[in-house]
Design an enzyme around this catalytic site. Structure first.
Site, PDB file in Angstrom:
ATOM      1  N   GLU A  53       0.823  -1.211   0.000  1.00  0.00           N
ATOM      2  CA  GLU A  53       0.000   0.000   0.000  1.00  0.00           C
ATOM      3  C   GLU A  53       0.857   1.261   0.000  1.00  0.00           C
ATOM      4  O   GLU A  53       0.534   2.254  -0.656  1.00  0.00           O
ATOM      5  CB  GLU A  53      -0.923   0.008   1.228  1.00  0.00           C
ATOM      6  CG  GLU A  53      -1.857  -1.185   1.310  1.00  0.00           C
ATOM      7  CD  GLU A  53      -1.306  -2.340   2.133  1.00  0.00           C
ATOM      8  OE1 GLU A  53      -2.069  -2.930   2.913  1.00  0.00           O
ATOM      9  OE2 GLU A  53      -0.100  -2.652   1.990  1.00  0.00           O
ATOM     10  N   ARG A 213      22.212 -22.920  -7.206  1.00  0.00           N
ATOM     11  CA  ARG A 213      23.276 -22.563  -8.140  1.00  0.00           C
ATOM     12  C   ARG A 213      22.810 -22.441  -9.588  1.00  0.00           C
ATOM     13  O   ARG A 213      23.448 -21.757 -10.395  1.00  0.00           O
ATOM     14  CB  ARG A 213      24.427 -23.571  -8.047  1.00  0.00           C
ATOM     15  CG  ARG A 213      24.038 -25.008  -8.354  1.00  0.00           C
ATOM     16  CD  ARG A 213      25.120 -25.992  -7.930  1.00  0.00           C
ATOM     17  NE  ARG A 213      24.719 -27.373  -8.155  1.00  0.00           N
ATOM     18  CZ  ARG A 213      23.956 -28.052  -7.291  1.00  0.00           C
ATOM     19  NH1 ARG A 213      23.516 -27.476  -6.190  1.00  0.00           N
ATOM     20  NH2 ARG A 213      23.631 -29.310  -7.535  1.00  0.00           N
TER      21      ARG A 213
END
EC number: 3.5.4.26
Length: 347
Positions: A53, A213
């Protein structure tokens, strides 16, 4: 499509940008609409940073329009001071006259209090737009707060003839069942969840790193079940590169910065003890990537929410059989020659 649904759907879209980065907070998206035009939008990116918000309000160029606009948000605006001030206060301060909310926040610190604050300020509040979709968006957060345990994902790969590993293997590394695209997808999943769990035998047989990875993102917390402290110090799991929790029947090592040891009673329900411990450590989601015995332990205890099963284009003829699972079919897709089946727990 109804107007409110259209904009809440956009909130969900925005919120999904935060998958894997907002823990322990939920994913939230927000849009601000004036005369059926979006004038501001935002999402929560990381715990400690501004909420959706706030980002949406800050993105509005002409702040005078806020007093005539509607703010849409996928989850109830917070009402308490955490690392940032309450969003409900900010909405009131900016005199936004209408708020449309996807679903109520299950966190006891909020749980309707944000809505109450808005209503008491004289704001027109609508709740429950695309509620199921908004709940699905934050299935991890909701499970953690409502069931007091992490959202549990089972994951394994099996051969065409139903084995997760061959009878014999010559090296201490995985025997790949799936293709490189499927393996990359698994690393993407790891970046989205808070933790990953394996058993002793998986570490001994494969010496995994349990990192991301092949993808970009944060490595998950590694969880290891090592009943009799059989895992050697040279294993990748003890490289101190990521936070790691070890569960064993007795504590033989001292905790370190990135290494924590917990005691389990392996004669009792292992899965529920692990779930309780992960809740204590504020872990909202975990992928169970262990071998058959570890995965079956969670299935037999009915402590799982979702299963992601790869079927590779390979035959073993004999070996370790895949876990036995009954669930509701959710979806199926092809990744090259691999088949990915996702099921949900119907309980």
């Amino acid at each position: 499509m109804k107007t409110d649904e259209k904009y809440i759907r956009r909130c969900i879209q925005l919120a999904q940008n935060g998958l894997g980065t907002t823990y322990p907070n939920p994913m939230v998206g927000s849009v601000i609409v004036y005369e059926d035009t979006i004038i501001g939008e935002g999402w929560h990116k990381k715990a400690g940073e501004p909420h959706a918000e706030v980002n949406a309000i800050n993105s509005v160029k002409d702040k005078s329009l806020l007093q005539k606009a509607t703010i849409y948000v996928s989850l109830e605006p917070c009402s308490h001071f955490g690392k940032t001030p309450p969003c409900s206060d900010l909405i009131v301060k900016n005199k936004i006259p209408k708020v449309v909310i996807g679903t109520v926040d299950p966190n006891v610190k909020v749980a309707g209090n944000g809505i109450k604050k808005l209503v008491e300020a004289g704001i027109n509040v609508t709740v429950g737009i695309l509620e199921n979709e908004c709940n699905e968006l934050n299935k991890r957060f909701f499970t953690f707060h409502q069931k007091k345990r992490p959202y549990i994902i089972l994951k394994w790969a099996e051969s065409q003839d139903g084995f997760i590993s061959p009878k014999e293997k010559s090296e201490q590394k995985p025997v790949w069942i799936t293709n490189t695209y499927s393996r990359q997808l698994v690393h993407k999943w790891r970046s989205e969840e808070q933790a990953i769990l394996v058993g002793t035998q998986t570490v001994i047989d494969d010496n995994p790193k349990l990192d991301v990875r092949d993808w970009t993102g944060k490595n998950p917390t590694r969880i290891v079940l090592d009943r009799n402290n059989r895992i050697e110090k040279s294993c990748n799991i003890l490289d101190n590169q990521s936070k790691t929790l070890f569960f064993s029947k007795e504590k033989t090592n001292n905790d370190k910065e990135n290494l924590i040891f917990e005691i389990l009673d392996f004669e009792k329900n292992i899965a529920s003890q692990v779930a309780d411990a992960l809740y204590k450590h504020q872990i909202q989601s975990v992928i169970i990537e262990g071998g058959r015995q570890t995965i079956q332990t969670f299935i037999d205890a009915n402590l799982w929410d979702e299963a992601r099963i790869f079927k590779g284009n390979i035959l073993f003829k004999e070996g370790t059989a895949a876990p036995i699972l009954n669930g509701i079919y959710f979806k199926k897709q092809l990744i090259g020659h691999d088949e990915l089946i996702i099921t949900r727990n119907h309980d």
